[in-house]
Design a protein around this motif. Structure first.
Motif, PDB file in Angstrom:
ATOM      1  N   LYS A 118       0.838  -1.201   0.000  1.00 20.61           N
ATOM      2  CA  LYS A 118       0.000   0.000   0.000  1.00 20.61           C
ATOM      3  C   LYS A 118       0.877   1.256   0.000  1.00 20.61           C
ATOM      4  CE  LYS A 118      -3.786   2.260   2.494  1.00 20.61           C
ATOM      5  NZ  LYS A 118      -4.703   2.166   3.671  1.00 20.61           N
ATOM      6  N   THR A 119       1.977   1.206   0.747  1.00 21.86           N
ATOM      7  CA  THR A 119       2.892   2.342   0.788  1.00 21.86           C
ATOM      8  C   THR A 119       3.501   2.601  -0.582  1.00 21.86           C
ATOM      9  OG1 THR A 119       3.410   1.970   3.120  1.00 21.86           O
ATOM     10  CG2 THR A 119       5.029   3.207   1.827  1.00 21.86           C
ATOM     11  N   ILE A 120       3.918   1.541  -1.255  1.00 19.41           N
ATOM     12  CA  ILE A 120       4.522   1.688  -2.584  1.00 19.41           C
ATOM     13  C   ILE A 120       3.501   2.243  -3.575  1.00 19.41           C
ATOM     14  CG2 ILE A 120       5.679   0.507  -4.470  1.00 19.41           C
ATOM     15  CD1 ILE A 120       7.265   0.787  -1.792  1.00 19.41           C
ATOM     16  N   GLU A 121       2.272   1.807  -3.464  1.00 22.48           N
ATOM     17  CA  GLU A 121       1.219   2.344  -4.347  1.00 22.48           C
ATOM     18  C   GLU A 121       1.077   3.849  -4.143  1.00 22.48           C
ATOM     19  OE1 GLU A 121      -2.351   0.201  -3.530  1.00 22.48           O
ATOM     20  OE2 GLU A 121      -1.564  -1.712  -4.289  1.00 22.48           O
ATOM     21  N   TRP A 122       1.200   4.294  -2.895  1.00 24.08           N
ATOM     22  CA  TRP A 122       1.102   5.727  -2.618  1.00 24.08           C
ATOM     23  C   TRP A 122       2.261   6.477  -3.281  1.00 24.08           C
ATOM     24  CZ3 TRP A 122       3.788   9.667  -0.214  1.00 24.08           C
ATOM     25  CH2 TRP A 122       3.054  10.819   0.089  1.00 24.08           C
ATOM     26  N   PHE A 123       3.490   6.000  -3.097  1.00 26.80           N
ATOM     27  CA  PHE A 123       4.649   6.637  -3.732  1.00 26.80           C
ATOM     28  C   PHE A 123       4.489   6.697  -5.242  1.00 26.80           C
ATOM     29  CE2 PHE A 123       7.544   4.784  -0.196  1.00 26.80           C
ATOM     30  CZ  PHE A 123       7.316   5.871   0.622  1.00 26.80           C
ATOM     31  N   ASP A 124       4.101   5.585  -5.819  1.00 29.35           N
ATOM     32  CA  ASP A 124       4.117   5.451  -7.274  1.00 29.35           C
ATOM     33  C   ASP A 124       3.001   6.228  -7.974  1.00 29.35           C
ATOM     34  OD1 ASP A 124       6.403   3.954  -7.199  1.00 29.35           O
ATOM     35  OD2 ASP A 124       5.441   2.012  -7.561  1.00 29.35           O
ATOM     36  N   GLN A 125       2.079   6.816  -7.214  1.00 30.02           N
ATOM     37  CA  GLN A 125       1.089   7.693  -7.841  1.00 30.02           C
ATOM     38  C   GLN A 125       1.741   8.912  -8.487  1.00 30.02           C
ATOM     39  OE1 GLN A 125      -2.897   8.334  -5.784  1.00 30.02           O
ATOM     40  NE2 GLN A 125      -1.647   7.565  -4.090  1.00 30.02           N
ATOM     41  N   ASP A 126       2.858   9.372  -7.912  1.00 34.96           N
ATOM     42  CA  ASP A 126       3.553  10.534  -8.468  1.00 34.96           C
ATOM     43  C   ASP A 126       5.009  10.486  -8.011  1.00 34.96           C
ATOM     44  OD1 ASP A 126       4.503  12.955  -9.400  1.00 34.96           O
ATOM     45  OD2 ASP A 126       2.742  14.102  -8.767  1.00 34.96           O
ATOM     46  N   VAL A 127       5.820   9.711  -8.713  1.00 33.56           N
ATOM     47  CA  VAL A 127       7.223   9.538  -8.337  1.00 33.56           C
ATOM     48  C   VAL A 127       7.967  10.868  -8.411  1.00 33.56           C
ATOM     49  CG1 VAL A 127       9.400   8.450  -9.002  1.00 33.56           C
ATOM     50  CG2 VAL A 127       7.288   7.101  -8.945  1.00 33.56           C
ATOM     51  N   ALA A 128       7.739  11.630  -9.479  1.00 33.48           N
ATOM     52  CA  ALA A 128       8.430  12.914  -9.630  1.00 33.48           C
ATOM     53  C   ALA A 128       8.055  13.868  -8.501  1.00 33.48           C
ATOM     54  CB  ALA A 128       8.104  13.525 -10.982  1.00 33.48           C
ATOM     55  N   GLY A 129       6.760  13.925  -8.167  1.00 31.39           N
ATOM     56  CA  GLY A 129       6.322  14.801  -7.095  1.00 31.39           C
ATOM     57  C   GLY A 129       6.904  14.397  -5.758  1.00 31.39           C
ATOM     58  N   PHE A 130       6.967  13.105  -5.506  1.00 37.38           N
ATOM     59  CA  PHE A 130       7.538  12.614  -4.254  1.00 37.38           C
ATOM     60  C   PHE A 130       9.023  12.970  -4.167  1.00 37.38           C
ATOM     61  CE2 PHE A 130       9.807   9.276  -1.918  1.00 37.38           C
ATOM     62  CZ  PHE A 130       9.240   9.447  -0.672  1.00 37.38           C
ATOM     63  N   CYS A 131       9.760  12.722  -5.239  1.00 41.16           N
ATOM     64  CA  CYS A 131      11.195  13.012  -5.233  1.00 41.16           C
ATOM     65  C   CYS A 131      11.463  14.507  -5.060  1.00 41.16           C
ATOM     66  CB  CYS A 131      11.834  12.508  -6.522  1.00 41.16           C
ATOM     67  SG  CYS A 131      11.905  10.707  -6.667  1.00 41.16           S
ATOM     68  N   LYS A 132      10.656  15.335  -5.697  1.00 37.69           N
ATOM     69  CA  LYS A 132      10.868  16.784  -5.586  1.00 37.69           C
ATOM     70  C   LYS A 132      10.529  17.280  -4.181  1.00 37.69           C
ATOM     71  CE  LYS A 132      10.114  21.050  -8.212  1.00 37.69           C
ATOM     72  NZ  LYS A 132       9.119  21.867  -7.533  1.00 37.69           N
ATOM     73  N   ALA A 133       9.486  16.730  -3.592  1.00 35.06           N
ATOM     74  CA  ALA A 133       9.123  17.137  -2.234  1.00 35.06           C
ATOM     75  C   ALA A 133      10.223  16.790  -1.240  1.00 35.06           C
ATOM     76  CB  ALA A 133       7.814  16.469  -1.821  1.00 35.06           C
ATOM     77  N   GLY A 134      10.953  15.718  -1.501  1.00 32.30           N
ATOM     78  CA  GLY A 134      12.046  15.325  -0.624  1.00 32.30           C
ATOM     79  C   GLY A 134      13.346  16.048  -0.898  1.00 32.30           C
TER      80      GLY A 134
END
Length: 355
Positions: free
Chosen positions: A172-188
């Motif tokens: 479930k966690t991976i599904e959350w990340f993979d909804q927007d990989v670019a957005g997640f990486c930029k937020a971090g």
């Protein structure tokens, strides 16, 4: 700018590690090992700086990332398997030892290498994650939580609650990340803020509140500011992460018990030069107000510590300061590994007579 070449080494029958290399082929070898999430290119600043002064610099895409094998096979990402890959990487350089630099899970892996193969480590540098902690499973770091900030009755796993979340709800966690990989990486990849008072990290409530405080998906790229990494490096990194997704790299978190057995069998005392870089604004890997540094201080007889005013991705945020700290460490503690040490004809004369 460094001339970077691409290389691939096969190991364990069906796996491969892709790595970047720069600098003179016969220069002192230094390896830069990234953490979660990351790829070889995120060390670009360090590749340029160290190769420019004559080091042979190698930075791999760690297993699960970039052009390295990134299967959805959890066993690929326990510390034992990762160390096997690192020894294959070292062997492919034609050397039997190197200076190892690791950040985040990369620090965990380099710590495992130092524990299992101390003869392969001329010096060890870890950023944010101390030696003798994460690579030794839950018992390596959970007892060291600052319980004044994270009372056990409220925060059983302290700031490491997100790690427990992986064990309980990985897919479930991976599904959350993979909804927007670019957005997640930029937020971090955002600049850190000064810390006036200590507060509970957002990672301490992931199981209860969800990631980023319960957002339905990662924030879009338009919602966050410019990333810490240079634009071209960040874009390359994001492309790598979109290719593999977050499943393989996040599987590093699934092996605490197995890692504890693997590394816990050995005392892991280090006599070679070791340096730790504290990132004072890192509220998750808090090494200033918790006891997280204690095992490293006990295990390393020649330890240098330095502190940089930055967040967890200290080598993105303050690359010049990180590079300067490592340069000074090598010159002072391991001068034979400074490029040109034996051939430059450097002579120091004292007591010059004034004219």
């Amino acid at each position: 700018m460094a001339t970077i070449t691409h290389h691939t080494v096969a190991y364990a029958n069906d796996k491969q590690i892709h790595y970047l290399a720069a600098g003179p082929i016969n220069g002192p070898l230094i390896l830069f090992i990234h953490g979660w999430p990351g790829t070889a290119i995120t060390w670009k600043s360090q590749i340029d700086a160290f190769s420019a002064v004559g080091f042979r610099v190698v930075a791999p895409d760690m297993p699960g990332y970039g052009q390295s094998t990134a299967r959805r096979v959890a066993d690929d990402y326990c510390q034992e398997a990762l160390v096997e890959g690192m020894m294959a990487l070292l062997g492919d350089t034609g050397r039997d030892a190197a200076i190892w630099v690791g950040h985040d899970w990369g620090a965990g892996v380099t710590s495992s290498v130092a524990t299992q193969h101390p003869e392969a480590v001329k010096a060890l540098v870890t950023l944010c994650v101390p030696f003798h902690t994460i690579e030794r499973g839950w018992q390596g770091f959970l007892p060291l939580v600052n319980r004044e900030l994270y009372p056990a009755e409220e925060y059983e796993f302290g700031q490491w609650d997100y790690m427990r979340n992986y064990e309980e709800d990985f897919e479930k966690t991976i599904e959350w990340f993979d909804q927007d990989v670019a957005g997640f990486c930029k937020a971090g990849n955002q600049p850190s803020a000064p810390i006036s008072t200590r507060f509970a990290a957002i990672t301490a409530t992931v199981r209860k509140a969800g990631w980023f405080g319960g957002l339905p998906k990662p924030p879009g790229v338009e919602l966050t500011g410019p990333p810490l990494l240079p634009a071209d490096v960040f874009d390359s990194f994001v492309g790598d992460m979109q290719k593999t997704g977050l499943w393989p790299g996040s599987a590093y978190y699934l092996h605490h018990a197995r890692n504890a057995e693997y590394n816990g069998k050995l005392v892991g005392k280090l006599d070679q030069p070791v340096m730790f870089i504290h990132a004072i604004r890192d509220v998750v890997c808090d090494t200033k107000t918790s006891r997280l540094m204690e095992p490293m201080r006990d295990a390393c007889s020649n330890l240098t510590e330095t502190t940089i005013e930055a967040g967890h991705f200290v080598h993105y945020e303050k690359p010049d300061e990180v590079q300067a700290a490592i340069f000074r460490f090598i010159v002072e503690e391991l001068p034979s590994e400074w490029p040109g040490f034996w051939t430059a004809g450097y002579t120091k004369r004292k007591g010059a007579v004034a004219v």
